[in-house]
Scaffold this active site. Structure first.
Site, PDB file in Angstrom:
ATOM      1  N   ASP A  21       0.839  -1.206   0.000  1.00  0.00           N
ATOM      2  CA  ASP A  21       0.000   0.000   0.000  1.00  0.00           C
ATOM      3  C   ASP A  21       0.874   1.256   0.000  1.00  0.00           C
ATOM      4  O   ASP A  21       1.977   1.252   0.559  1.00  0.00           O
ATOM      5  CB  ASP A  21      -0.896  -0.028   1.250  1.00  0.00           C
ATOM      6  CG  ASP A  21      -2.070   0.925   1.127  1.00  0.00           C
ATOM      7  OD1 ASP A  21      -2.317   1.439   0.025  1.00  0.00           O
ATOM      8  OD2 ASP A  21      -2.741   1.161   2.160  1.00  0.00           O
ATOM      9  N   ASN A  23       1.428   3.376  -2.940  1.00  0.00           N
ATOM     10  CA  ASN A  23       2.023   3.804  -4.215  1.00  0.00           C
ATOM     11  C   ASN A  23       1.537   5.199  -4.617  1.00  0.00           C
ATOM     12  O   ASN A  23       2.329   6.028  -5.082  1.00  0.00           O
ATOM     13  CB  ASN A  23       1.631   2.836  -5.343  1.00  0.00           C
ATOM     14  CG  ASN A  23       2.240   1.464  -5.182  1.00  0.00           C
ATOM     15  OD1 ASN A  23       3.121   1.276  -4.355  1.00  0.00           O
ATOM     16  ND2 ASN A  23       1.776   0.505  -5.966  1.00  0.00           N
ATOM     17  N   ARG A  25       0.302   7.664  -2.703  1.00  0.00           N
ATOM     18  CA  ARG A  25       0.836   8.725  -1.831  1.00  0.00           C
ATOM     19  C   ARG A  25       2.307   8.980  -2.119  1.00  0.00           C
ATOM     20  O   ARG A  25       2.769  10.113  -2.116  1.00  0.00           O
ATOM     21  CB  ARG A  25       0.649   8.336  -0.351  1.00  0.00           C
ATOM     22  CG  ARG A  25      -0.737   8.677   0.172  1.00  0.00           C
ATOM     23  CD  ARG A  25      -1.044   7.958   1.452  1.00  0.00           C
ATOM     24  NE  ARG A  25      -1.377   6.552   1.204  1.00  0.00           N
ATOM     25  CZ  ARG A  25      -1.452   5.626   2.145  1.00  0.00           C
ATOM     26  NH1 ARG A  25      -1.214   5.938   3.396  1.00  0.00           N
ATOM     27  NH2 ARG A  25      -1.794   4.397   1.840  1.00  0.00           N
ATOM     28  N   HIS A  38       2.932   3.249  -8.961  1.00  0.00           N
ATOM     29  CA  HIS A  38       2.770   1.813  -9.235  1.00  0.00           C
ATOM     30  C   HIS A  38       4.008   1.274  -9.963  1.00  0.00           C
ATOM     31  O   HIS A  38       4.471   0.169  -9.688  1.00  0.00           O
ATOM     32  CB  HIS A  38       1.501   1.550 -10.056  1.00  0.00           C
ATOM     33  CG  HIS A  38       0.229   1.944  -9.351  1.00  0.00           C
ATOM     34  ND1 HIS A  38      -0.031   1.600  -8.046  1.00  0.00           N
ATOM     35  CD2 HIS A  38      -0.856   2.656  -9.757  1.00  0.00           C
ATOM     36  CE1 HIS A  38      -1.221   2.075  -7.693  1.00  0.00           C
ATOM     37  NE2 HIS A  38      -1.733   2.727  -8.710  1.00  0.00           N
ATOM     38  N   LEU A 132      10.547 -20.843  -4.702  1.00  0.00           N
ATOM     39  CA  LEU A 132       9.541 -19.954  -4.096  1.00  0.00           C
ATOM     40  C   LEU A 132       8.312 -19.970  -4.989  1.00  0.00           C
ATOM     41  O   LEU A 132       8.439 -19.934  -6.212  1.00  0.00           O
ATOM     42  CB  LEU A 132      10.095 -18.516  -4.033  1.00  0.00           C
ATOM     43  CG  LEU A 132       9.077 -17.414  -3.700  1.00  0.00           C
ATOM     44  CD1 LEU A 132       8.721 -17.438  -2.212  1.00  0.00           C
ATOM     45  CD2 LEU A 132       9.619 -16.036  -4.053  1.00  0.00           C
TER      46      LEU A 132
END
Ligand code: FPP
Length: 249
Positions: A21, A23, A25, A38, A132
């Site tokens: 969260d 991006n 701002r 982004h 992963l």
């Protein structure tokens, strides 16, 4: 001792979930458009994936686009979809080289066809990798996921292939998008917001939450290591007492 060296290699969370969260701002602080944030956020994703491989995390689930994000201005949604297509296409060969398997959860059929196809291609390319598993939550919301699972279960009961008495926690979990992954032990959210925002509501039942004020484009390897160290300093009791936990170990 650097931050990575402070990590206890014997207690690495198997699965980490992240709400990326801040991006928008971050971009505003730079006097730029939200989409610039982004784009910079993708650089953080790349670093965090590398860091996860380095420390031996097995599953990393990142909230890339929520069901609610469809309600953003059309230009931002279009730009985010274009960014997703470009990022998946550019990053897939590197992910493959690093042994990362790409998977996705969410209402994938609601994605634009170009995005859906790029994703399928990248998932096919990386399907044999085992270092992963990187899970992109795309057009995802936990309430959508749980509702979909409940419908499937109800249909089975209606058809007579499942008895209501056989509905258990395991059975519900086996109908969720995450059926092949262990539940996350750690959930990280950036940008100073202390909310779960419809993310993995079932799976995070016993996760440790780590909140940081850093905006996502500023969240890099050392911040990720700090989150793991924070997790390692918590006592996970699963409803038991400290004394019971001490006796077990
Ligand atoms: C939240 O910041 C971020 C998003 C909704 C999108 C996240 C997407 C990326 C980082 C790029 C694509 C990623 C991959 C994996 C290819 P926000 O816009 O809500 O920021 P704000 O709260 O400051 O407005």
């Amino acid at each position: 001792m650097n931050t990575a060296e402070k990590i206890n290699k014997l207690n690495i969370p198997k699965h980490i979930a992240i709400i990326m969260d801040g991006n928008g701002r971050w971009a505003k602080q730079q006097g730029e458009d939200r989409i610039f944030g982004h784009h910079e956020g993708v650089n953080s994703v790349r670093e965090i994936v590398e860091a996860a491989v380095e420390v031996g995390v097995k599953y990393l689930t990142i909230y890339a686009f929520s069901t609610e994000n469809w309600n953003r201005p059309k230009e931002e949604v279009d730009a985010l979809m274009e960014l997703l297509v470009a990022t998946i296409s550019i990053e897939a060969p590197q992910l493959n080289k690093n042994g990362v398997k790409l998977e996705a959860i969410g209402n994938l059929k609601s994605l634009p066809p170009a995005c859906y196809e790029e994703l399928q291609e990248a998932m096919k390319l990386t399907e044999k990798n085992t270092k992963l598993t990187l899970v992109l939550a795309l057009s995802y919301s936990a309430k959508w996921e749980i509702t979909t699972a409940m419908k499937e279960i109800a249909e089975k009961v209606e058809k007579g292939t499942l008895a209501a008495k056989d509905i258990s926690e395991d059975l519900i979990a086996s109908h969720l998008c995450t059926k092949n992954y262990p539940d996350p032990e750690l959930m990280i959210r950036t940008s100073g917001e202390h909310r779960i925002s419809n993310f993995l509501l079932w799976q995070l039942a016993y996760a440790e939450f780590y909140f940081t004020d850093k905006l996502w484009p500023d969240f890099r390897k050392n911040d990720f290591y700090e989150a793991i160290i924070g997790y390692q300093n918590r006592e996970r009791r699963f409803g038991k007492t400290s004394e019971q936990i001490a006796k077990q170990s």
